[in-house]
Design a protein around this motif. Sequence first.
Motif, PDB file in Angstrom:
ATOM      1  N   GLY A 131       0.822  -1.200   0.000  1.00 41.11           N
ATOM      2  CA  GLY A 131       0.000   0.000   0.000  1.00 41.11           C
ATOM      3  C   GLY A 131       0.856   1.250   0.000  1.00 41.11           C
ATOM      4  O   GLY A 131       1.864   1.325   0.708  1.00 41.11           O
ATOM      5  N   LEU A 132       0.434   2.205  -0.785  1.00 38.24           N
ATOM      6  CA  LEU A 132       1.268   3.396  -0.961  1.00 38.24           C
ATOM      7  C   LEU A 132       0.580   4.676  -0.513  1.00 38.24           C
ATOM      8  O   LEU A 132       1.144   5.754  -0.665  1.00 38.24           O
ATOM      9  N   VAL A 133      -0.616   4.583   0.031  1.00 40.62           N
ATOM     10  CA  VAL A 133      -1.351   5.775   0.456  1.00 40.62           C
ATOM     11  C   VAL A 133      -1.311   5.854   1.976  1.00 40.62           C
ATOM     12  O   VAL A 133      -1.670   4.900   2.678  1.00 40.62           O
ATOM     13  N   VAL A 134      -0.836   7.009   2.477  1.00 38.75           N
ATOM     14  CA  VAL A 134      -0.863   7.273   3.925  1.00 38.75           C
ATOM     15  C   VAL A 134      -1.903   8.358   4.170  1.00 38.75           C
ATOM     16  O   VAL A 134      -2.117   9.241   3.338  1.00 38.75           O
ATOM     17  N   PHE A 135      -2.577   8.303   5.331  1.00 37.79           N
ATOM     18  CA  PHE A 135      -3.725   9.189   5.562  1.00 37.79           C
ATOM     19  C   PHE A 135      -3.720   9.774   6.975  1.00 37.79           C
ATOM     20  O   PHE A 135      -4.727   9.706   7.689  1.00 37.79           O
ATOM     21  N   PRO A 136      -2.599  10.352   7.421  1.00 35.86           N
ATOM     22  CA  PRO A 136      -2.591  10.969   8.753  1.00 35.86           C
ATOM     23  C   PRO A 136      -3.337  12.299   8.748  1.00 35.86           C
ATOM     24  O   PRO A 136      -3.421  12.993   7.731  1.00 35.86           O
TER      25      PRO A 136
END
Length: 428
Positions: free
Chosen positions: A78-83
């Motif tokens: 997975g390449l999407v980070v959502f902080p």
Amino acid sequence: MEPGNVTTPFGRRSMTLGMLASQKAASQLQADQSVDKWKIYRSLCAAKPLLGVTDRALAVLNALLSFHPQNVLSEETGLVVFPSNEQLSLRSHGMAEQTIRRHLAVLVEAGLIIRKDSPNGKRYARRASGGSIGEAFGFSLAPLIVRAEEIERLAAEVAAERIHLQRLREQFTLCRRDVAKLIETAMEEDLPGDWETAFCSFRELVEALPRTPTAEQIAVALDAMQTLRDDITNRLEALINAGKTSGNPAQNERHIHNSNPDSTSDLEPALETKQGANSAFQIEPHTAGRHQQKHDNQTRGDARIHTKEDGSALKSFPLGLVLQACPDMVNYGPGGSISNWRDLMAAAVVVRGMLGVSPAAYEEAAIVMGPENAATVMACILERGGHINSAGGYLRDLTRRAEKGEFSVGPMLMSLVRAQGGGTRRAG
């Protein structure tokens, strides 16, 4: 990112061709492609001058990478980070949210991350029935994998340029040291030649460089400094060869004794032998001396030669060199500045009274050395005030030594120039 899928930003943020190009490049990501996130981050830090990103933008990227659970970036993990901005602020050393938004925009504009906004602009992820992340909205790190080779190549270019710049700095420093030492030796030995002009040219080359020069600027200055060094070396070698050639008493007129006790050539005082006989600016006694003094003053400009009543000569040095060696003297000039010799002599009178030097001692020094040299010596005494117990006694001692031909202003000035960093300033 799925091929052919384009994501537009939420709200008032506009879509740009650069963002579209980044998304198209990220869509070419292969399933087997991967990169160590901290290794690529170090390459990014090295290549930042060519990528147009700042230190603080990279600090925000570092925080984003810390939210990725694995050390290796790949499509499989997975390449999407959502902080949230709050969490980003905590991992960015308390950076304000407004600042974080600005640096996120810089990273997006540079093509290092891609926005993947949700319908309402929030960052979150939907999990599948098995607990794994199904679809996430936030920032995609896919460009770091796609551009890994490019980033590493740019980092290598920056490193090579840094090494090239370091070598140029080293060469310039060595060449500058050579020139300073050679000029200093020539002046201390009173060798023939216009060494004051050479020193002024040396200082102009050093001071022309900005505080952080580029490689091109250092290369130009190095070429000029090497030319100056070669010229000085050739002149010194010529003097050495001339000294060897004229060392035979039968060839050297200085070894021919005059049997006439009234000859003026045997009556030249020791001071001229010390500072004039071996100088390109030598002053002959009587009429020839006045003619030579006029010629030297015309050719040397700011530097002057003081001719005493007995025909001996004590040359002064350029005003710029004096102020370079004694910057404290400027504070005592008329209006807090010194622009000519008259200003320097006026400042010397003020300093004389401040240091407790009697008018008689200063007047005697002016008669023996000349008013310019007396003012120069007072400037040197002021600069070395912490090392001199009695300024008046020191000035009288220098005056007596000057009468005997045992004192030269040049070595004193050069010593103070070195103390001011005149010969050791680094490039950049």
